[in-house]
Design a protein around this motif. Structure first.
Motif, PDB file in Angstrom:
ATOM      1  N   VAL A 141       4.434   6.843  23.804  1.00 11.70           N
ATOM      2  CA  VAL A 141       5.682   6.793  23.026  1.00 11.70           C
ATOM      3  C   VAL A 141       5.632   7.787  21.877  1.00 11.70           C
ATOM      4  N   TYR A 142       4.545   7.741  21.105  1.00 10.81           N
ATOM      5  CA  TYR A 142       4.421   8.640  19.956  1.00 10.81           C
ATOM      6  C   TYR A 142       4.277  10.095  20.394  1.00 10.81           C
ATOM      7  N   ARG A 143       3.565  10.326  21.483  1.00  8.19           N
ATOM      8  CA  ARG A 143       3.410  11.707  21.957  1.00  8.19           C
ATOM      9  C   ARG A 143       4.768  12.295  22.344  1.00  8.19           C
ATOM     10  N   GLN A 144       5.566  11.535  23.096  1.00  3.16           N
ATOM     11  CA  GLN A 144       6.873  12.047  23.522  1.00  3.16           C
ATOM     12  C   GLN A 144       7.823  12.201  22.336  1.00  3.16           C
ATOM     13  N   ALA A 145       7.661  11.345  21.331  1.00  3.65           N
ATOM     14  CA  ALA A 145       8.488  11.487  20.119  1.00  3.65           C
ATOM     15  C   ALA A 145       8.145  12.784  19.394  1.00  3.65           C
ATOM     16  N   PHE A 146       6.854  13.034  19.203  1.00  5.40           N
ATOM     17  CA  PHE A 146       6.418  14.279  18.558  1.00  5.40           C
ATOM     18  C   PHE A 146       6.833  15.493  19.382  1.00  5.40           C
ATOM     19  N   ALA A 147       6.734  15.392  20.716  1.00  2.02           N
ATOM     20  CA  ALA A 147       7.117  16.510  21.586  1.00  2.02           C
ATOM     21  C   ALA A 147       8.609  16.806  21.470  1.00  2.02           C
ATOM     22  N   SER A 148       9.427  15.762  21.446  1.00  2.99           N
ATOM     23  CA  SER A 148      10.884  15.941  21.328  1.00  2.99           C
ATOM     24  C   SER A 148      11.243  16.638  20.013  1.00  2.99           C
ATOM     25  N   ILE A 149      10.581  16.211  18.938  1.00  6.25           N
ATOM     26  CA  ILE A 149      10.840  16.811  17.615  1.00  6.25           C
ATOM     27  C   ILE A 149      10.385  18.260  17.594  1.00  6.25           C
ATOM     28  N   ALA A 150       9.207  18.528  18.188  1.00  7.48           N
ATOM     29  CA  ALA A 150       8.652  19.889  18.176  1.00  7.48           C
ATOM     30  C   ALA A 150       9.499  20.862  18.984  1.00  7.48           C
ATOM     31  N   LEU A 151      10.078  20.376  20.098  1.00 10.34           N
ATOM     32  CA  LEU A 151      10.856  21.260  20.976  1.00 10.34           C
ATOM     33  C   LEU A 151      12.322  21.397  20.568  1.00 10.34           C
ATOM     34  N   SER A 152      12.803  20.485  19.721  1.00  4.27           N
ATOM     35  CA  SER A 152      14.229  20.493  19.343  1.00  4.27           C
ATOM     36  C   SER A 152      14.704  21.816  18.743  1.00  4.27           C
ATOM     37  N   PRO A 153      13.957  22.434  17.799  1.00  3.97           N
ATOM     38  CA  PRO A 153      14.435  23.720  17.251  1.00  3.97           C
ATOM     39  C   PRO A 153      14.587  24.792  18.315  1.00  3.97           C
ATOM     40  N   PHE A 154      13.649  24.839  19.294  1.00  2.00           N
ATOM     41  CA  PHE A 154      13.751  25.826  20.368  1.00  2.00           C
ATOM     42  C   PHE A 154      14.949  25.520  21.262  1.00  2.00           C
ATOM     43  N   ALA A 155      15.212  24.229  21.479  1.00  3.00           N
ATOM     44  CA  ALA A 155      16.336  23.838  22.321  1.00  3.00           C
ATOM     45  C   ALA A 155      17.669  24.216  21.690  1.00  3.00           C
ATOM     46  N   ALA A 202       6.225   0.138  26.563  1.00  6.67           N
ATOM     47  CA  ALA A 202       5.235  -0.253  25.550  1.00  6.67           C
ATOM     48  C   ALA A 202       5.622  -1.561  24.878  1.00  6.67           C
ATOM     49  N   ALA A 203       6.923  -1.727  24.622  1.00 12.74           N
ATOM     50  CA  ALA A 203       7.390  -2.981  24.006  1.00 12.74           C
ATOM     51  C   ALA A 203       7.112  -4.165  24.919  1.00 12.74           C
ATOM     52  N   ALA A 204       7.231  -3.957  26.235  1.00 13.25           N
ATOM     53  CA  ALA A 204       6.966  -5.035  27.188  1.00 13.25           C
ATOM     54  C   ALA A 204       5.468  -5.306  27.321  1.00 13.25           C
ATOM     55  N   MET A 205       4.654  -4.255  27.364  1.00 13.97           N
ATOM     56  CA  MET A 205       3.219  -4.422  27.577  1.00 13.97           C
ATOM     57  C   MET A 205       2.498  -4.908  26.326  1.00 13.97           C
ATOM     58  N   ASP A 206       2.986  -4.504  25.142  1.00 12.02           N
ATOM     59  CA  ASP A 206       2.316  -4.866  23.885  1.00 12.02           C
ATOM     60  C   ASP A 206       3.192  -5.759  23.019  1.00 12.02           C
ATOM     61  N   ARG A 207       3.988  -6.607  23.672  1.00 13.02           N
ATOM     62  CA  ARG A 207       4.924  -7.448  22.912  1.00 13.02           C
ATOM     63  C   ARG A 207       4.206  -8.462  22.019  1.00 13.02           C
ATOM     64  N   ASN A 208       2.976  -8.831  22.372  1.00 12.51           N
ATOM     65  CA  ASN A 208       2.220  -9.803  21.564  1.00 12.51           C
ATOM     66  C   ASN A 208       1.286  -9.137  20.566  1.00 12.51           C
ATOM     67  N   ASN A 209       1.406  -7.815  20.432  1.00  6.28           N
ATOM     68  CA  ASN A 209       0.506  -7.099  19.537  1.00  6.28           C
ATOM     69  C   ASN A 209       1.288  -6.081  18.702  1.00  6.28           C
ATOM     70  N   PRO A 210       2.036  -6.537  17.693  1.00  7.93           N
ATOM     71  CA  PRO A 210       2.833  -5.615  16.855  1.00  7.93           C
ATOM     72  C   PRO A 210       1.982  -4.589  16.115  1.00  7.93           C
ATOM     73  N   SER A 211       0.720  -4.928  15.827  1.00 10.20           N
ATOM     74  CA  SER A 211      -0.146  -4.006  15.089  1.00 10.20           C
ATOM     75  C   SER A 211      -0.480  -2.755  15.900  1.00 10.20           C
ATOM     76  N   ALA A 212      -0.242  -2.804  17.234  1.00  8.79           N
ATOM     77  CA  ALA A 212      -0.530  -1.640  18.085  1.00  8.79           C
ATOM     78  C   ALA A 212       0.330  -0.436  17.718  1.00  8.79           C
ATOM     79  N   TRP A 213       1.470  -0.679  17.029  1.00 11.30           N
ATOM     80  CA  TRP A 213       2.395   0.402  16.693  1.00 11.30           C
ATOM     81  C   TRP A 213       2.046   1.077  15.370  1.00 11.30           C
ATOM     82  N   LYS A 214       1.078   0.546  14.651  1.00 14.18           N
ATOM     83  CA  LYS A 214       0.736   1.115  13.352  1.00 14.18           C
ATOM     84  C   LYS A 214      -0.052   2.413  13.505  1.00 14.18           C
ATOM     85  N   LEU A 215       0.335   3.407  12.709  1.00 10.31           N
ATOM     86  CA  LEU A 215      -0.389   4.685  12.686  1.00 10.31           C
ATOM     87  C   LEU A 215      -0.904   4.932  11.275  1.00 10.31           C
TER      88      LEU A 215
END
Length: 359
Positions: free
Chosen positions: A49-63, A238-251
């Protein structure tokens, strides 16, 4: 002044080589960092999830400044892009990062060498590409595909004696194993199968890109849209697989943030642009020829940093992978040259025919 111009000419001439070396180091870093982050507890689903978010942001100016005129984004085309993203980016990325938790970074880099062979086999099955055993290039592609897949299986399943040349560090029987080392044979097999599935999904994505690009030739916009769709799909998973672990989203300011930012910005953003430039300058075969370097670099750094043990079976599997890869590439290159010569001959015949008609 002449010396300066000479240096500039040398740099310009060798830019594609430098770019491809840089790309292989980046891919090696992707395998090492993602393995480290996931082994230290980061959820592979959240990682995507985070990788694709960073990729989308990084490619947006070129797009936004993509100069190529593309067809309007119809509802039909958006649905196609959504499905292609699901099959390729979302499925392959999630399988890859789940698999890397069960295997080594070296195997992750090694398995990428099977992509040309898997792509070739799938292209034949869906009749995108033809094959002829009457010609040497056809036989080379078939044998290369078999060798590549055999090498991947050998690398995963055959161990043999360990190579002791890297044992420069003292062994301590009371010291626990390194957290990045995988000992379970069952985990190795499970991870290897998932990694091959990830490569199969990626190969299918590569084939589907050929159809999608014809409808929407603005490559940066196309990639950005697919990364964004993959981000949404991966977030639901990710929300379905880690629904019982909210701390997994912390960076935090740790290896987790470094890994996702590196994979999203450097791997997807920078390397995509460099590969496009290199393919335009030297062609796709030249680009693919550098693929095995990522495996060699990853194996060396894995042994140095993570103290990963290398086995004789792994070396044998690597040799099969590399030989198979170059056999496929050689066959594909020879086939391309032959097709170009046939097309050139047909063009000359048509020109002659036009001249005869005019006279």
């Amino acid at each position: 002044m002449k010396k300066l111009l000479g240096y500039v000419a040398v740099v310009e001439k060798n830019k594609p080589y430098v770019a491809m070396l840089f790309i292989q180091f980046v891919y090696s870093g992707m395998a090492l960092l993602s393995k480290a982050a996931i082994s230290k507890g980061m959820s592979p689903y959240v990682f995507v999830v985070y990788r694709q978010a960073f990729a989308s942001i990084a490619l947006s100016p070129f797009a936004l400044f993509d100069s190529k005129q593309a067809a309007p984004l119809s509802c039909n085309l958006l649905c196609k892009l959504f499905l292609v993203s699901l099959v390729g980016l979302t499925a392959s990325s999630n399988l890859y990062y789940v698999a890397i938790n069960y295997t080594s970074a070296t195997f992750a880099a090694a398995s990428s060498n099977t992509v040309p062979a898997i792509t070739f086999i799938m292209a034949i099955l869906i009749r995108v590409e033809s094959i002829s055993i009457k010609h040497m290039h056809g036989v080379a592609k078939i044998l290369g595909s078999i060798l590549s897949l055999s090498g991947a299986i050998t690398f995963a399943l055959v161990k043999g004696p360990s190579l002791g040349y890297m044992k420069w560090y003292p062994e301590n029987p009371n010291h626990s194993s390194h957290p990045l080392t995988v000992h379970s044979k069952g985990d190795n097999i499970r991870g290897s199968l998932m990694m091959l599935l990830a490569n199969t999904s990626w190969s299918l994505w590569l084939i589907l890109q050929g159809f999608v690009v014809k409808q929407y030739p603005a490559k940066f916009r196309l990639t950005t849209l697919q990364c964004f769709f993959s981000f949404m799909q991966s977030a639901v998973l990710a929300a379905a697989m880690d629904r019982n672990n909210p701390s997994a989203w912390k960076l935090g300011w740790d290896i987790h943030l470094l890994s996702v930012a590196y994979c999203g910005v450097i791997v997807t953003g920078v390397c995509y642009w460099l590969q496009v430039c290199t393919i335009e300058a030297k062609g796709p075969v030249f680009t693919a020829m550098f693929t095995p370097l990522a495996l060699i670099i990853t194996a060396i750094f894995s042994a140095l940093l993570w103290k990963e043990t290398l086995y004789l079976g792994s070396v044998g599997g690597t040799i099969l992978l590399v030989v198979g890869l170059y056999s496929v590439l050689w066959g594909k290159n020879k086939e391309s040259v032959k097709e170009e010569s046939i097309e050139a001959e047909q063009a000359r015949e048509e020109t002659k025919l036009e001249c005869i008609i005019q006279h």
